[in-house]
Write a protein that holds these residues in place. Structure first.
Motif, PDB file in Angstrom:
ATOM      1  N   ASN A  49      13.865 -13.187  -8.232  1.00  0.00           N
ATOM      2  CA  ASN A  49      13.102 -13.291  -7.133  1.00  0.00           C
ATOM      3  C   ASN A  49      12.517 -12.208  -6.381  1.00  0.00           C
ATOM      4  O   ASN A  49      11.279 -12.071  -6.026  1.00  0.00           O
ATOM      5  N   ASP A  50      13.376 -11.133  -6.159  1.00  0.00           N
ATOM      6  CA  ASP A  50      12.857  -9.873  -5.685  1.00  0.00           C
ATOM      7  C   ASP A  50      11.777  -9.237  -6.349  1.00  0.00           C
ATOM      8  O   ASP A  50      10.969  -8.465  -5.632  1.00  0.00           O
ATOM      9  N   CYS A  51      11.885  -9.061  -7.643  1.00  0.00           N
ATOM     10  CA  CYS A  51      11.032  -8.419  -8.465  1.00  0.00           C
ATOM     11  C   CYS A  51       9.578  -9.122  -8.493  1.00  0.00           C
ATOM     12  O   CYS A  51       8.573  -8.818  -8.399  1.00  0.00           O
ATOM     13  N   LEU A  52       9.725 -10.509  -8.541  1.00  0.00           N
ATOM     14  CA  LEU A  52       8.614 -11.462  -8.128  1.00  0.00           C
ATOM     15  C   LEU A  52       7.690 -11.270  -6.988  1.00  0.00           C
ATOM     16  O   LEU A  52       6.602 -10.847  -7.024  1.00  0.00           O
ATOM     17  N   LEU A  53       8.510 -11.242  -6.056  1.00  0.00           N
ATOM     18  CA  LEU A  53       8.194 -10.972  -4.810  1.00  0.00           C
ATOM     19  C   LEU A  53       7.387  -9.480  -4.490  1.00  0.00           C
ATOM     20  O   LEU A  53       6.286  -9.384  -4.113  1.00  0.00           O
ATOM     21  N   ASP A  54       8.150  -8.472  -5.029  1.00  0.00           N
ATOM     22  CA  ASP A  54       7.562  -7.316  -5.111  1.00  0.00           C
ATOM     23  C   ASP A  54       6.108  -7.195  -5.704  1.00  0.00           C
ATOM     24  O   ASP A  54       5.165  -6.487  -5.279  1.00  0.00           O
ATOM     25  N   HIS A  55       6.163  -7.823  -6.720  1.00  0.00           N
ATOM     26  CA  HIS A  55       4.957  -7.820  -7.518  1.00  0.00           C
ATOM     27  C   HIS A  55       3.737  -8.725  -6.605  1.00  0.00           C
ATOM     28  O   HIS A  55       2.618  -8.006  -6.577  1.00  0.00           O
ATOM     29  N   LEU A  56       4.094  -9.865  -6.218  1.00  0.00           N
ATOM     30  CA  LEU A  56       3.142 -10.681  -5.470  1.00  0.00           C
ATOM     31  C   LEU A  56       2.746  -9.686  -4.378  1.00  0.00           C
ATOM     32  O   LEU A  56       1.375  -9.905  -3.857  1.00  0.00           O
ATOM     33  N   ILE A  57       3.520  -8.868  -3.744  1.00  0.00           N
ATOM     34  CA  ILE A  57       3.003  -8.211  -2.524  1.00  0.00           C
ATOM     35  C   ILE A  57       2.190  -7.087  -3.043  1.00  0.00           C
ATOM     36  O   ILE A  57       1.241  -6.823  -2.256  1.00  0.00           O
ATOM     37  N   ASP A  58       2.660  -6.378  -4.092  1.00  0.00           N
ATOM     38  CA  ASP A  58       1.708  -5.294  -4.660  1.00  0.00           C
ATOM     39  C   ASP A  58       0.409  -5.744  -4.979  1.00  0.00           C
ATOM     40  O   ASP A  58      -0.544  -5.075  -4.771  1.00  0.00           O
ATOM     41  N   ALA A  59       0.520  -6.832  -5.580  1.00  0.00           N
ATOM     42  CA  ALA A  59      -0.755  -7.613  -5.980  1.00  0.00           C
ATOM     43  C   ALA A  59      -1.823  -8.149  -4.828  1.00  0.00           C
ATOM     44  O   ALA A  59      -2.802  -8.556  -5.140  1.00  0.00           O
ATOM     45  N   GLY A  60      -1.115  -8.001  -3.731  1.00  0.00           N
ATOM     46  CA  GLY A  60      -1.858  -8.657  -2.741  1.00  0.00           C
ATOM     47  C   GLY A  60      -2.033 -10.024  -2.470  1.00  0.00           C
ATOM     48  O   GLY A  60      -2.773 -10.670  -1.840  1.00  0.00           O
ATOM     49  N   HIS A  61      -1.224 -10.907  -3.165  1.00  0.00           N
ATOM     50  CA  HIS A  61      -0.956 -12.172  -3.041  1.00  0.00           C
ATOM     51  C   HIS A  61      -0.170 -12.650  -1.937  1.00  0.00           C
ATOM     52  O   HIS A  61      -0.329 -13.804  -1.324  1.00  0.00           O
ATOM     53  N   VAL A  62       0.816 -11.718  -1.554  1.00  0.00           N
ATOM     54  CA  VAL A  62       1.693 -12.013  -0.416  1.00  0.00           C
ATOM     55  C   VAL A  62       1.582 -10.810   0.657  1.00  0.00           C
ATOM     56  O   VAL A  62       1.457  -9.535   0.168  1.00  0.00           O
ATOM     57  N   TRP A  63       1.682 -11.106   1.686  1.00  0.00           N
ATOM     58  CA  TRP A  63       1.733 -10.065   2.685  1.00  0.00           C
ATOM     59  C   TRP A  63       2.730 -10.078   3.505  1.00  0.00           C
ATOM     60  O   TRP A  63       3.261 -10.925   3.931  1.00  0.00           O
ATOM     61  N   VAL A  64       3.122  -8.855   4.204  1.00  0.00           N
ATOM     62  CA  VAL A  64       4.243  -8.552   4.955  1.00  0.00           C
ATOM     63  C   VAL A  64       3.638  -8.343   6.407  1.00  0.00           C
ATOM     64  O   VAL A  64       2.821  -7.553   6.561  1.00  0.00           O
ATOM     65  N   LYS A  65       3.997  -9.081   7.288  1.00  0.00           N
ATOM     66  CA  LYS A  65       3.511  -8.839   8.674  1.00  0.00           C
ATOM     67  C   LYS A  65       4.740  -9.208   9.657  1.00  0.00           C
ATOM     68  O   LYS A  65       5.437  -9.874   9.475  1.00  0.00           O
ATOM     69  N   VAL A  66       4.558  -8.491  10.692  1.00  0.00           N
ATOM     70  CA  VAL A  66       5.353  -8.585  11.708  1.00  0.00           C
ATOM     71  C   VAL A  66       4.827  -9.750  12.970  1.00  0.00           C
ATOM     72  O   VAL A  66       3.812  -9.597  13.030  1.00  0.00           O
ATOM     73  N   LEU A  67       5.657 -10.633  13.070  1.00  0.00           N
ATOM     74  CA  LEU A  67       4.941 -11.732  13.990  1.00  0.00           C
ATOM     75  C   LEU A  67       4.902 -11.339  15.131  1.00  0.00           C
ATOM     76  O   LEU A  67       5.418 -10.514  15.742  1.00  0.00           O
TER      77      LEU A  67
END
Ligand SMILES: [Zn+2]
Length: 73
Positions: A49-67
């Motif tokens: 899961n961690d590797c998939l999530l890293d990939h999705l974030i790198d690829a711009g499909h998922v963003w990290v945001k502070v609420l």
């Protein structure tokens, strides 16, 4: 007696057939062997899961945001 197993041990030094390297993780580049459980996304294979999530974030499909309060509900 397991003839095949004994023969393989004599031949290779290992009782089990060596797992065949199938591919590499699309994120960390780790080796992925036959019969391993992996995650698939598009054409890519990921080890967990961690590797998939890293990939999705790198690829711009998922963003990290502070609420903050501006995030609509
Ligand atoms: Zn990985």
């Amino acid at each position: 007696m397991e003839h095949e197993s004994v023969e393989r041990t004599l031949r290779t030094g290992y009782p089990e057939a060596e797992a065949r390297l199938v591919t590499h993780c699309g994120s960390c580049g780790g080796e992925l062997y036959e019969k391993e459980e992996v995650l698939l996304h598009d054409e890519d294979v990921f080890c967990d899961n961690d590797c998939l999530l890293d990939h999705l974030i790198d690829a711009g499909h998922v963003w990290v945001k502070v609420l903050d309060e501006e995030v609509p509900v």
